[in-house]
Design a protein around this motif. Structure first.
Motif, short mmCIF file in Angstrom:
data_model
loop_
_atom_site.label_atom_id
_atom_site.label_comp_id
_atom_site.label_asym_id
_atom_site.label_seq_id
_atom_site.Cartn_x
_atom_site.Cartn_y
_atom_site.Cartn_z
N ALA A 197 6.84 3.13 -7.44
CA ALA A 197 5.77 4.03 -7.86
C ALA A 197 6.31 5.09 -8.81
O ALA A 197 7.45 5.53 -8.70
CB ALA A 197 5.13 4.68 -6.64
N ARG A 198 5.46 5.47 -9.75
CA ARG A 198 5.80 6.53 -10.69
C ARG A 198 4.74 7.62 -10.62
O ARG A 198 3.58 7.36 -10.32
CB ARG A 198 5.87 5.96 -12.11
CG ARG A 198 7.06 5.06 -12.34
CD ARG A 198 6.88 4.09 -13.49
NE ARG A 198 6.62 4.74 -14.76
CZ ARG A 198 6.51 4.07 -15.91
NH1 ARG A 198 6.65 2.76 -15.93
NH2 ARG A 198 6.25 4.72 -17.03
N SER A 199 5.15 8.85 -10.86
CA SER A 199 4.18 9.94 -10.95
C SER A 199 3.14 9.59 -12.00
O SER A 199 3.45 8.97 -13.02
CB SER A 199 4.89 11.25 -11.33
OG SER A 199 5.77 11.65 -10.32
N CYS A 200 1.91 10.02 -11.76
CA CYS A 200 0.84 9.60 -12.66
C CYS A 200 -0.29 10.62 -12.73
O CYS A 200 -0.47 11.44 -11.83
CB CYS A 200 0.27 8.25 -12.23
SG CYS A 200 -0.63 8.30 -10.66
N PHE A 201 -1.02 10.56 -13.83
CA PHE A 201 -2.33 11.18 -13.95
C PHE A 201 -3.33 10.25 -13.28
O PHE A 201 -3.20 9.02 -13.36
CB PHE A 201 -2.73 11.35 -15.41
CG PHE A 201 -1.81 12.18 -16.26
CD1 PHE A 201 -2.15 13.48 -16.61
CD2 PHE A 201 -0.61 11.65 -16.73
CE1 PHE A 201 -1.31 14.24 -17.41
CE2 PHE A 201 0.24 12.41 -17.53
CZ PHE A 201 -0.11 13.71 -17.87
N LEU A 202 -4.36 10.81 -12.65
CA LEU A 202 -5.48 10.02 -12.14
C LEU A 202 -6.76 10.56 -12.74
O LEU A 202 -6.98 11.78 -12.77
CB LEU A 202 -5.56 10.10 -10.61
CG LEU A 202 -4.48 9.40 -9.79
CD1 LEU A 202 -4.73 9.65 -8.31
CD2 LEU A 202 -4.44 7.91 -10.08
N GLY B 261 -16.32 5.38 -8.57
CA GLY B 261 -16.24 4.38 -9.62
C GLY B 261 -14.80 4.01 -9.94
O GLY B 261 -13.89 4.14 -9.12
N SER B 262 -14.58 3.58 -11.16
CA SER B 262 -13.27 3.11 -11.59
C SER B 262 -12.31 4.28 -11.79
O SER B 262 -12.68 5.30 -12.38
CB SER B 262 -13.38 2.32 -12.90
OG SER B 262 -14.22 1.19 -12.73
N VAL B 263 -11.10 4.12 -11.31
CA VAL B 263 -10.07 5.15 -11.44
C VAL B 263 -8.93 4.59 -12.28
O VAL B 263 -8.49 3.45 -12.09
CB VAL B 263 -9.55 5.60 -10.07
CG1 VAL B 263 -8.50 6.70 -10.22
CG2 VAL B 263 -10.69 6.08 -9.19
N ILE B 264 -8.46 5.40 -13.20
CA ILE B 264 -7.37 5.02 -14.09
C ILE B 264 -6.14 5.85 -13.74
O ILE B 264 -6.25 7.06 -13.53
CB ILE B 264 -7.75 5.25 -15.57
CG1 ILE B 264 -8.94 4.36 -15.97
CG2 ILE B 264 -6.57 4.99 -16.48
CD1 ILE B 264 -8.66 2.88 -15.87
N ALA B 265 -5.00 5.19 -13.68
CA ALA B 265 -3.72 5.89 -13.54
C ALA B 265 -2.99 5.83 -14.88
O ALA B 265 -2.95 4.77 -15.52
CB ALA B 265 -2.88 5.26 -12.45
N ILE C 225 1.83 4.90 -19.49
CA ILE C 225 1.18 3.59 -19.39
C ILE C 225 -0.12 3.75 -18.61
O ILE C 225 -0.13 4.29 -17.50
CB ILE C 225 2.09 2.58 -18.67
CG1 ILE C 225 3.41 2.42 -19.43
CG2 ILE C 225 1.39 1.24 -18.51
CD1 ILE C 225 4.41 1.55 -18.71
N CYS C 226 -1.21 3.27 -19.19
CA CYS C 226 -2.54 3.39 -18.58
C CYS C 226 -2.90 2.08 -17.87
O CYS C 226 -2.87 1.01 -18.49
CB CYS C 226 -3.56 3.71 -19.67
SG CYS C 226 -5.25 3.88 -19.06
N VAL C 227 -3.21 2.18 -16.58
CA VAL C 227 -3.56 0.99 -15.80
C VAL C 227 -4.70 1.34 -14.84
O VAL C 227 -4.83 2.48 -14.41
CB VAL C 227 -2.35 0.47 -14.98
CG1 VAL C 227 -1.24 -0.01 -15.89
CG2 VAL C 227 -1.84 1.54 -14.01
#
Length: 232
Positions: free
Chosen positions: A163-168, A199-203, A211-213
């Motif tokens: 796991a990597r730190s991310c924006f949500l 709804g849909s969540v992006i990390a 990287i957007c997933v």
């Protein structure tokens, strides 16, 4: 910068690979959860001695982002210090670095749960900041188009490593990763985080490149996630 730009409300924002957020139209650099002085706080409260370099490392990363973006405003989303005493225990060198970063720009400190009161440092001290229909605060609430921190989110692409730190983010909320060097994280699939989104969540994963997933629901019940040495 290997960054990822996206639209939030009517605004174009950029997630930097460091975990900082850049709002180009406002020339505003936003960071959350620096937790400066964490090793000092742990030593004071538990007697456990950690290498006292996390403040230098975090300020070095912030210095780099400021040099690259040259912001007019720096906005710190709370928990900038691991507690109020940590703000008073900066070394002379770290204090000088922070003062030099503040020079010539607006600096906004938002209160967090670790640093809930005014700091004896330059800048403006606020509970929230609002601009262009966006609301910045430390802990997420029910406000539309809200940008917050606090939870230290992290995410691992299934089958692709650690796991990597991310924006949500979804259509109405954006949670920033922890920027500090000695900060752990909470899985993006933990119910504490999933209940905040609809709804849909992006990390947007941090690291060498942002990287957007899409966030996929966990196939297993979430196990407790504890931030190393501290609550969020």
């Amino acid at each position: 910068m290997n960054a990822h730009s996206f639209t939030f409300g009517e605004h174009r924002l950029t997630a930097l690979p460091s975990g900082a957020l850049w709002w180009g139209d406002r020339q505003l650099l936003c960071v959350s959860d620096l937790h400066l002085g964490k090793s000092d706080r742990i030593a004071r409260r538990s007697g456990v001695m950690l290498p006292p370099y996390e403040t230098q490392e975090t300020l070095a990363k912030l210095s780099h982002d400021i040099a690259v973006t040259d912001p007019k405003t720096v906005l710190c989303l709370g928990d900038s210090f691991d507690d109020l005493m940590a703000a008073d225990s900066l070394s002379d060198a770290d204090d000088t670095t922070l003062t030099s970063l503040q020079a010539g720009r607006q600096w906004l400190w938002l209160e967090g749960n670790h640093d809930p009161g005014p700091l004896a440092l330059g800048g403006t001290h606020l509970s929230i900041h609002q601009d262009g229909g966006l609301t910045f605060r430390h802990i997420a609430s029910d406000t539309q188009l809200e940008i917050s921190g606090h939870y230290h989110p992290k995410y691992a692409i299934p089958g692709a490593g650690n796991a990597r730190s991310c924006f949500l983010t979804d259509a109405k909320r954006l949670i920033l990763p922890a920027y500090g060097a000695y900060t752990g994280g909470l899985r993006a699939t933990d119910p504490v985080l999933t209940r905040l989104f609809s709804g849909s969540v992006i990390a947007i994963l941090t690291g060498h490149r942002a990287i957007c997933v899409p966030v996929k629901p966990s196939a297993h019940p979430a196990r407790p996630n504890r931030l190393r040495g501290s609550r969020p």
